[in-house]
Scaffold this motif. Structure first.
Motif, PDB file in Angstrom:
ATOM      1  N   ALA A  26      -3.799  -0.293   0.586  1.00  0.00           N
ATOM      2  CA  ALA A  26      -4.505  -1.793   0.680  1.00  0.00           C
ATOM      3  C   ALA A  26      -4.260  -2.004   2.178  1.00  0.00           C
ATOM      4  O   ALA A  26      -3.376  -1.320   2.887  1.00  0.00           O
ATOM      5  CB  ALA A  26      -3.349  -2.761   0.125  1.00  0.00           C
ATOM      6  N   THR A  63      -3.539   1.949  -8.671  1.00  0.00           N
ATOM      7  CA  THR A  63      -3.739   2.802  -7.602  1.00  0.00           C
ATOM      8  C   THR A  63      -3.575   4.337  -8.469  1.00  0.00           C
ATOM      9  O   THR A  63      -4.430   5.235  -7.969  1.00  0.00           O
ATOM     10  CB  THR A  63      -2.531   2.989  -6.534  1.00  0.00           C
ATOM     11  N   GLY A 101       0.810  -1.315   0.041  1.00  0.00           N
ATOM     12  CA  GLY A 101      -0.101  -0.171  -0.019  1.00  0.00           C
ATOM     13  C   GLY A 101       0.851   1.346  -0.099  1.00  0.00           C
ATOM     14  O   GLY A 101       0.550   2.261  -0.893  1.00  0.00           O
ATOM     15  N   HIS A 130      -6.568  -4.702  -5.792  1.00  0.00           N
ATOM     16  CA  HIS A 130      -5.646  -5.719  -5.211  1.00  0.00           C
ATOM     17  C   HIS A 130      -5.498  -5.545  -3.800  1.00  0.00           C
ATOM     18  O   HIS A 130      -6.003  -4.759  -3.367  1.00  0.00           O
ATOM     19  CB  HIS A 130      -4.455  -5.883  -5.885  1.00  0.00           C
ATOM     20  N   GLY A 131      -5.070  -6.701  -3.109  1.00  0.00           N
ATOM     21  CA  GLY A 131      -4.811  -6.923  -1.820  1.00  0.00           C
ATOM     22  C   GLY A 131      -3.330  -6.267  -1.615  1.00  0.00           C
ATOM     23  O   GLY A 131      -2.808  -5.387  -2.467  1.00  0.00           O
ATOM     24  N   SER A 132      -2.970  -6.146  -0.300  1.00  0.00           N
ATOM     25  CA  SER A 132      -1.763  -5.779   0.256  1.00  0.00           C
ATOM     26  C   SER A 132      -0.464  -6.488  -0.090  1.00  0.00           C
ATOM     27  O   SER A 132       0.650  -5.992  -0.028  1.00  0.00           O
ATOM     28  CB  SER A 132      -1.810  -5.749   1.750  1.00  0.00           C
ATOM     29  N   GLU A 180      -9.538   3.180  -4.543  1.00  0.00           N
ATOM     30  CA  GLU A 180      -8.714   2.311  -4.067  1.00  0.00           C
ATOM     31  C   GLU A 180      -8.460   1.209  -5.325  1.00  0.00           C
ATOM     32  O   GLU A 180      -9.464   1.023  -6.032  1.00  0.00           O
ATOM     33  CB  GLU A 180      -8.979   1.421  -3.134  1.00  0.00           C
TER      34      GLU A 180
END
Length: 363
Positions: free
Chosen positions: A75, A292, A16, A275-277, A272
């Motif tokens: 994220a 992003t 993130g 996707h995840g972190s 945002e």
């Protein structure tokens, strides 16, 4: 809205902070070039806030978000918070509820020149351009939960009012696109889906210029990979929307490319990547910041800066098409280098426009 716009930045966890840094850099560039007067306010959120403040959504962060014109999130999540009293994701669910962010918009399209990155054959993938409108604050994610040693349950419930308000968002979006809306449900089995379908049909009467059809969620999942160009706008409930939009992102080539916006009936909206972190690649400068940065473009458009948003979208696509690609797309470009290239393309495009205008004025 005043001329000065405050954008709260929630870097979050994992990759993130890396991807938000590139999005903030390009927002700052565009703010300078277009005189947008964007002000950035970074706040702790998610796992980083659990570590620093003891909870994923600290009161100071929530207050800053309430006062902002828009919010950009990186994220949240990671294995280090597994088993914790509160998980980072709880902060995101609470933020959506507190700000009334009931509508999640997830666009996905095959970028011309990048068809090769879709797992689908080019003749199937080419031209795919879909917007998923996902209801975000109801359904099974927010229902009452029970968990025992031998049984568990998750309540899924929707009211007519909840369905009506998200349906209006989807129909208005379809009016601005190609005029087709597909409502996805499981009305052959679920009571909530039966109500969903009836309500969507009632709302549709107010939008005679939008063609409406219905699909069961399993049929929709299959159609996304066999005939994605049949879709324009997909309207669906919370869990179905979560799953289908992730499936759709892979069709476009990488989940790292996909942006999203979460909006409500007023107040700040949240932007945002979907996707995840990705904690396994955090800190290695290999994450893809395109999603992003594309979310930042949605943010700009939401704030009324359409020209800057279009320029950013085109710069992202130009960088990808010319071969500036991170590892998820088979390239070797780093996260920071991709962001720098997008910024350079923006400056090149602005300079070229200035030169053309100067020539026209001289003539």
């Amino acid at each position: 809205m005043s001329d000065r716009c405050t954008v709260v930045i929630l870097p979050g966890d994992g990759i993130g902070p890396e991807v938000t840094a590139e999005a903030v850099a390009v927002l700052a560039l565009l703010s300078d070039r277009f005189g947008l007067d964007l002000v950035f306010d970074e706040q702790r959120f998610g796992g980083a806030a659990i570590d620093g403040d003891g909870e994923p959504l600290p009161p100071a962060t929530l207050a800053a978000c309430r006062a902002a014109d828009a919010i950009l999130l990186g994220a949240v999540g990671g294995p280090e918070w597994d088993g914790a009293k509160e998980r980072p994701e709880q902060g995101l669910l609470k933020l959506r509820t507190e700000l009334g962010l009931f509508a999640n918009l997830r666009p996905a399209r095959i970028i011309p020149g990048l068809e090769i990155f879709s797992p689908l054959r080019p003749e199937i993938a080419t031209g795919a351009d879909v917007l998923v409108v996902r209801e975000l604050t109801g359904g099974i994610y927010f229902g009452e939960k029970t968990l025992g040693d031998d049984a568990a349950s998750d309540l899924c419930s929707y009211s007519r009012a909840e369905v009506e308000r998200i349906a209006h968002v989807a129909f208005r979006a379809a009016q601005k696109r190609r005029g087709k809306l597909t409502s996805v449900d499981k009305a052959n089995v679920l009571a909530t889906s039966k109500l969903w379908r009836r309500t969507v049909e009632d709302v549709a009467r107010g939008y005679p210029d939008v063609a409406l059809d219905h699909l069961y969620v399993d049929a929709a999942a299959m159609a996304l990979v066999t005939h994605p160009t049949r879709f324009d706008v997909i309207l669906t409930e919370n869990m179905f929307g979560d799953i289908l939009s992730d499936e759709m992102s892979v069709i476009a080539g990488s989940i790292g490319l996909m942006a999203s916006a979460s909006t409500g009936s007023g107040g700040p909206a949240l932007f945002e990547p979907i996707h995840g972190s990705a904690p396994d690649i955090a800190g290695r400068d290999i994450a893809n910041p395109a999603g992003t940065m594309a979310s930042a473009a949605l943010l700009l458009d939401h704030l009324g800066h359409g020209a800057a948003a279009t320029l950013l979208d085109r710069a992202i696509e130009a960088a990808l098409v010319e071969g500036c690609r991170t590892g998820d797309l088979g390239g070797t470009t780093g996260c920071a280098a991709f962001g720098a290239r997008v910024c350079a393309i923006i400056d090149e495009q602005i300079s070229a426009t200035y030169r053309r205008e100067k020539v026209q004025i001289s003539a």
